[in-house]
Design an enzyme around this catalytic site. Structure first.
Site, mmCIF file in Angstrom:
data_model
loop_
_atom_site.group_PDB
_atom_site.id
_atom_site.type_symbol
_atom_site.label_atom_id
_atom_site.label_comp_id
_atom_site.label_asym_id
_atom_site.label_seq_id
_atom_site.Cartn_x
_atom_site.Cartn_y
_atom_site.Cartn_z
ATOM 1 N N CYS A 131 1.388 -0.950 -8.903
ATOM 2 C CA CYS A 131 3.044 -0.063 -8.663
ATOM 3 C C CYS A 131 3.989 -0.083 -8.868
ATOM 4 O O CYS A 131 5.516 0.187 -8.779
ATOM 5 C CB CYS A 131 2.995 -1.099 -6.944
ATOM 6 N N GLY A 151 0.632 -1.063 0.399
ATOM 7 C CA GLY A 151 0.034 -0.047 -0.033
ATOM 8 C C GLY A 151 0.868 0.528 0.123
ATOM 9 O O GLY A 151 2.204 1.174 -0.503
ATOM 10 N N GLU A 189 5.648 -3.441 1.207
ATOM 11 C CA GLU A 189 5.996 -2.852 -0.558
ATOM 12 C C GLU A 189 4.894 -1.422 -0.953
ATOM 13 O O GLU A 189 4.239 -1.544 -0.226
ATOM 14 C CB GLU A 189 5.471 -3.923 -1.547
ATOM 15 N N GLY A 238 0.570 4.321 4.935
ATOM 16 C CA GLY A 238 0.169 3.278 6.151
ATOM 17 C C GLY A 238 1.356 2.047 5.949
ATOM 18 O O GLY A 238 1.751 1.734 7.351
ATOM 19 N N GLY A 239 2.541 2.310 5.464
ATOM 20 C CA GLY A 239 3.299 0.917 5.201
ATOM 21 C C GLY A 239 4.409 1.613 6.765
ATOM 22 O O GLY A 239 4.654 0.546 7.273
#
Length: 508
Positions: free
Chosen positions: A296, A236, A260, A240-241
């Site tokens: 991505c 995401g 990722e 967030g990560g």
């Protein structure tokens, strides 16, 4: 049938006092009628507790038993394929063709893990017999414990409930607590029902798989903080990560977070390629626009040196007449539009599609202006790419040196052009997880040789991949047995080798 409830162990449970949320019809942005119940703190903790209890049993299942379990997951998903596809299209806005492709990819990648489990040597048994130089030492990989997995917004199937993170963890022998993505909560629940059915029919312990609903960040934060969770898989945004990573490192027992987080995936076009390839503009434009740019590995930065006017004119013409489908959620669309406007406010010349409702855009900026603002280095998630006009390949190399870590980097040129610019290759290689010399970066092959990751901030650990069979190593740890009796050794390390897998014998 979708219930809107969380799957805690083997039971779908709602908390009537919890926050209710709804998904969106991605095509017309209307609210879909099914209500979903956000998992409570007690439900999150219960799911993690059940996963911990299941680990002691599930981790000891043979690789062939786990392979049969994955085959059962495939069977159960296929039984409700039609229902899954209908909900997938509603919540993502993706057409039938994309739905079929992603569904098949999900099934195929499960099969790849079935194959490595049946073969068995992924545990890498290494044996050094006792001699004058030291004791009997035997090493192999074993599962680390329950894993928290977060579904991705842009891949409701292949990177979500039964996607690569979940399946690689289950293949490793690790129970999974899945936090479904709120953008496709219905699709996620349907797949979770199939996985739960496979758990029951395989007679596995309760807690091998749970599925949590929730729009609030609280659910994910509580899950990563839980002492029973031993690793995290996330696909995401950077925010967030990085947030989940920070939470994991503040625990009494820090755990690995394999996040990722996307990238801008720079493409460098060398002079010979600009002159010789008349299809280059179309090829790169198609990659930018594929899936409305919601990949991505979407190429977000294009670096050009001299004599690029003809290429630029071709790209502008293509984008002027380009149509795009909807984005997976109104909030993603809004964020995309706002970033394009910010680029424009910072001096980027934006060329937009003239087609009604099309989101296709391309920006053009000089290298000097590009270097003035770090905002240009950030990913713009959608059908957009920023073209940077540079004065020379040397200048491109200097700029690449200042880019953050990326999932991919591409150098397009003739053999001589690439050989003569070896310094560019060396600089870009240090920035990426996958280096391309032909084609475009969109499209990720689910193979052992694939590396889908990269230096921070593309991912939180560049030593691992989130795609391909080697992604299983995120959920394994090495353990050595010294002078261990044969009867106590795992089968993979026994002298008789009952699993008949490749053992590495060493004298060192």
């Amino acid at each position: 049938m979708i219930t809107g409830k969380s799957l805690i162990g083997n039971s779908f449970i709602e908390d009537k006092d919890s926050e209710i949320f709804y998904t969106i019809n991605a095509l017309d942005e209307s609210i879909l009628p099914q209500k979903y119940f956000t998992a409570s703190i007690s439900q999150v903790d219960k799911a993690a507790e059940l996963a911990d209890k299941a680990f002691s049993v599930f981790s000891l299942k043979s690789t062939k038993e786990r392979a049969k379990f994955l085959i059962k997951i495939i069977s159960e998903i296929n039984k409700i394929k039609k229902e899954i596809i209908v909900q997938y299209k509603l919540e993502s806005g993706f057409p039938e063709g994309r739905a079929e492709i992603e569904f098949n990819r999900t099934i195929n990648q499960i099969n790849t893990f079935v194959n490595i489990l049946n073969e068995g040597s992924y545990v890498k048994p290494i044996i050094k017999l006792e001699d004058e130089n030291g004791p009997d030492l035997r090493k192999m990989f074993k599962p680390i414990g329950p894993i928290a997995v977060f579904g991705a917004s842009n891949f409701p199937l292949a990177f979500s409930t039964a996607g690569g993170d979940t399946i690689s963890a289950l293949a490793a022998g690790c129970p999974v607590v899945l936090k479904g993505h709120p953008f496709h909560a219905g699709t996620s629940e349907l797949v979770s029902q199939a996985v739960n059915s496979a758990v029951l029919k395989s007679e596995l312990p309760e807690g091998v798989f749970s599925h949590l609903q929730g729009k609030s960040h609280r659910v994910g934060e509580q899950l990563v903080s839980n002492k029973n969770i031993k690793g995290v898989g996330f696909t995401g945004s950077y925010l967030g990560g990085k947030s989940l990573y920070d939470i994991s490192q503040k625990r009494m027992d820090p755990i690995p977070v394999f996040a990722e987080m996307g990238s801008s995936n720079p493409i460098v076009v060398l002079p010979d390629k600009l002159k010789e390839d008349e299809n280059l503009a179309e090829q790169i434009s198609n990659s930018i626009l594929l899936g409305t740019g919601q990949f991505c590995t979407n190429p977000g930065l294009i670096f050009l040196s001299s004599d690029s006017d003809n290429f630029l004119e071709q790209v502008k013409k293509i984008f002027s007449n380009s149509e795009t489908s909807s984005m997976v959620h109104p909030s993603i669309k809004e964020n995309y539009i706002n970033k394009i406007k910010e680029h424009e406010n910072l001096g980027v010349k934006i060329y937009r599609s003239k087609k009604n409702n099309s989101l296709a855009s391309v920006g053009v900026i000089t290298s000097e202006n590009f270097l003035k603002n770090d905002f240009f280095k950030e990913e713009v998630f959608g059908p957009y790419s920023l073209i940077i006009k540079c004065k020379s390949v040397n200048q491109i190399t200097e700029i690449i040196n200042f880019l953050p870590g990326q999932l991919t980097g591409t150098i397009l040129g003739s053999s001589n052009d690439i050989i003569n610019n070896r310094n560019l290759v060396d600089v870009l290689e240090k920035k990426v997880g996958r280096l391309l010399f032909k084609g475009v970066p969109t499209g990720v092959s689910v193979t052992q040789s694939m590396c889908h990751g990269g230096p921070f901030p593309a991912s939180t650990d560049s030593r691992f991949t989130s795609v391909g069979t080697d992604s299983i190593y995120r959920w394994l740890r090495p353990i050595s047995y010294q002078n261990c009796p044969q009867d106590l050794l795992p089968d993979a390390l026994k002298d008789l080798n009952p699993l008949d897998i490749k053992q590495i014998k060493t004298k060192n």
